[in-house]
Design a protein around this motif. Structure first.
Motif, short mmCIF file in Angstrom:
data_model
loop_
_atom_site.label_atom_id
_atom_site.label_comp_id
_atom_site.label_asym_id
_atom_site.label_seq_id
_atom_site.Cartn_x
_atom_site.Cartn_y
_atom_site.Cartn_z
N VAL A 76 -3.87 -5.59 19.22
CA VAL A 76 -2.96 -4.99 18.73
C VAL A 76 -1.99 -5.52 20.44
CG1 VAL A 76 -1.20 -2.92 19.28
CG2 VAL A 76 -3.20 -2.79 17.81
N ARG A 77 -2.89 -5.73 21.02
CA ARG A 77 -1.43 -6.08 22.34
C ARG A 77 -1.20 -7.75 22.10
NH1 ARG A 77 -1.48 -6.79 28.29
NH2 ARG A 77 -2.11 -4.90 28.45
N SER A 78 -2.40 -8.78 21.94
CA SER A 78 -2.49 -9.64 21.61
C SER A 78 -1.05 -10.39 20.52
CB SER A 78 -3.57 -10.04 21.33
OG SER A 78 -4.86 -10.26 21.96
N LEU A 79 -1.32 -9.37 18.59
CA LEU A 79 -0.09 -9.63 17.87
C LEU A 79 0.99 -8.57 18.65
CD1 LEU A 79 -2.44 -8.15 15.42
CD2 LEU A 79 -1.51 -10.27 15.58
N ALA A 80 1.36 -8.22 19.07
CA ALA A 80 2.64 -7.55 20.01
C ALA A 80 3.19 -8.93 20.43
CB ALA A 80 2.62 -5.72 20.88
N THR A 81 2.81 -8.56 21.72
CA THR A 81 2.76 -9.77 22.52
C THR A 81 3.36 -11.24 22.08
OG1 THR A 81 0.62 -10.17 22.93
CG2 THR A 81 1.80 -8.49 24.58
N ALA A 82 3.18 -11.51 21.14
CA ALA A 82 3.56 -12.51 20.40
C ALA A 82 4.59 -12.41 19.05
CB ALA A 82 2.04 -12.98 19.60
N LEU A 83 4.63 -11.71 18.44
CA LEU A 83 5.61 -11.46 18.48
C LEU A 83 7.88 -11.36 19.02
CD1 LEU A 83 4.57 -8.87 15.63
CD2 LEU A 83 5.62 -10.65 15.07
N PRO A 84 8.47 -12.08 18.05
CA PRO A 84 9.93 -11.10 18.95
C PRO A 84 10.26 -9.94 19.32
CG PRO A 84 9.94 -12.88 17.35
CD PRO A 84 8.40 -12.03 16.69
N ASP A 85 10.87 -9.19 20.54
CA ASP A 85 10.83 -8.37 20.89
C ASP A 85 12.61 -8.60 19.33
OD1 ASP A 85 13.33 -6.59 22.41
OD2 ASP A 85 11.10 -5.84 22.79
N PRO A 86 12.08 -6.68 18.94
CA PRO A 86 13.51 -6.73 17.89
C PRO A 86 15.25 -6.14 18.48
CG PRO A 86 12.35 -4.68 18.43
CD PRO A 86 11.54 -6.23 18.92
N THR A 87 15.02 -6.42 20.37
CA THR A 87 16.18 -6.07 21.19
C THR A 87 17.34 -7.72 21.29
OG1 THR A 87 14.84 -5.36 22.99
CG2 THR A 87 15.62 -3.64 21.09
#
Length: 469
Positions: A450-461
């Motif tokens: 999850v960490r690897s995927l989450a950090t690869a996605l742009p932050d919604p804010t």
């Protein structure tokens, strides 16, 4: 290594597709080979498969021993349903049996069961059995990330329930569609379709299903439906069927009243790699018993350092069965120490290599990558931001001799600026979805994948993406 991996829908295990030799015609695997491989892939004995399919254990034994070469089409159809085969696997099984391929089941909850997920699930299996027999809540949801083994666990419950004489209602797995069965598949599928719409009331199929069930004990399985069941329609069905229990598998827990929840995490890391029983630990068996013939290192030949490295790999992958299966061929390819280092540097890219390794179930693994990514991406903006904050604080910021300090709710408060109660609710929701794993009272950590995927996605804010520690 590239972090990309081909995406697609689940396919059958390796070694079962048609193989074309150089200069020759396709070679079809035998019926005995296919049936035995599919059965062992999902961890069933011949007797369990007989119980699930209503095909006699003697008939199954004769097919696997090569005594029976051309079974009846109805027998092949029952076995294909009970083994939860996809279209390609059904076609191969029917071809090997010399019969026309039966139509693949469609509708909510139809999926492919994967191997090995039941290993180490004794506590969860007992909890499910206790819920069905004595639980006050009529609905139970098994929640967890894709590939953690939710469907395989429920399959075990369904087999035990059916063996004891209770009805099992599972779309795509049940009575014959020919109309002679007491509860044909088409009726169950139609009723489930009504329950999982936004209509807010029961339809004709649900009413007929309730009349068929009555007060008898029964289990209705909603395996990862596209929509959660409508609460009002489900309450009406349960009110008319006092013996009915509903088990739902989902990535995120739905809002259903009277529901019990079972969060399924990855298999635990073995406590001591030098313990004599270490090699039989479920997570180790998945990691060292890879899908490539000849790639299984003998645990007795591993050095203490290699055992420690494999233990670290299990922890890096959070014991997720599908991730361990993808990493298994890489143990032989890279060796434990190099694999550990590669996962630390690029977890997604390394597992992508495992997904593409010869003989691995790579397409199914890529599908689970996609679904986990969708789960992270679908979080509300505040939860996505909190997850990014947790990824940022998880690392060597406050190291001890035992490694990094797991993040706490207080850390999240300091980095996010949210109030303490809101941080607590955020952590609870992320834990309930399987995105966080508790490490002790008030301590937790982000699941590595999850960490690897989450950090690869742009932050919604619009903030910069968190950088993994």
């Amino acid at each position: 290594m590239s972090a990309s991996a081909p995406l697609g829908r689940p396919v059958q295990p390796p070694g079962l597709r048609l193989v074309t030799p150089l200069g020759g015609s396709p070679v079809t695997p035998s019926l005995a080979e296919l049936l035995r491989t599919h059965r062992t892939r999902i961890g069933l004995t011949q007797q369990q498969l007989a119980d699930f399919s209503t095909v006699s254990v003697r008939a199954i034994r004769d097919m696997e021993n090569g005594v029976t070469l051309c079974p009846r089409r109805e027998t092949v159809q029952l076995l294909a349903r009970s083994l939860r085969l996809d279209d390609a696997a059904r076609e191969d099984l029917s071809l090997a049996a010399g019969v026309a391929a039966p139509a693949a089941p469609t509708g909510p909850g139809v999926g492919v069961v994967r191997a090995g997920a039941l290993l180490g699930r004794d506590r969860e299996r007992a909890e499910l059995a206790d819920w069905f027999s004595r639980g006050a809540e009529p609905v139970l949801t098994v929640v967890g990330l894709p590939g953690v083994g939710k469907t395989r666990l429920v399959l075990e419950l369904a087999g035990a329930v059916g063996h004891d004489g209770s009805r099992v209602l599972w779309p795509g797995w049940g009575g014959d569609d020919g109309g002679g069965a007491d509860l044909p598949d088409r009726l169950v599928e139609a009723a489930v379709a009504e329950l999982t719409t936004a209509a807010g009331g029961r339809g004709a199929a649900s009413t007929r299903l309730a009349l068929r069930i009555g007060a008898q004990p029964a289990l209705l399985v909603l395996d990862d439906p596209a929509r959660p069941p409508d609460p009002r329609a489900l309450d009406q069905l349960l009110g008319q069927c006092p013996g009915l229990r509903v088990v739902l598998t989902a990535v995120r827990p739905p809002r259903v009243t009277g529901m019990r929840r079972l969060v399924l995490h990855g298999l635990p890391t073995p406590p001591d790699p030098q313990d004599p029983g270490w090699a039989t630990a479920p997570a180790v068996r998945l990691l060292t018993g890879g899908p490539i013939p000849g790639s299984d290192p003998d645990p007795g030949e591993l050095t203490p350092a290699e055992r420690a490295d494999l233990n670290a790999v299990v922890e890096q992958l959070d014991g997720l069965p599908f991730a361990l299966t993808l990493a298994a061929p890489l143990v032989e390819l890279y060796g434990p120490a190099t694999l550990r280092r590669c996962l630390a540097e690029d977890l997604l890219g390394t597992l992508g290599v495992g997904a593409g390794a010869a003989g691995s179930d790579g397409t199914a693994g890529a599908e689970r990558f996609r679904r986990i990514r969708e789960t992270v991406d679908a979080l509300p903006a505040t939860r996505r931001r909190a997850l990014a904050d947790l990824c940022a604080v998880t690392g060597p910021g406050a190291p001890t001799q035992d490694g990094p300090v797991p993040p706490t709710v207080e850390m999240l408060c300091r980095t996010s600026g949210l109030a303490l109660p809101e941080c607590g609710r955020t952590v609870d929701e992320l834990c309930a979805a399987g995105l966080l794993r508790r490490q002790g009272p008030g301590r937790f950590r982000v699941v590595g994948l999850v960490r690897s995927l989450a950090t690869a996605l742009p932050d919604p804010t619009g903030r910069p993406a968190a950088v993994p520690a």
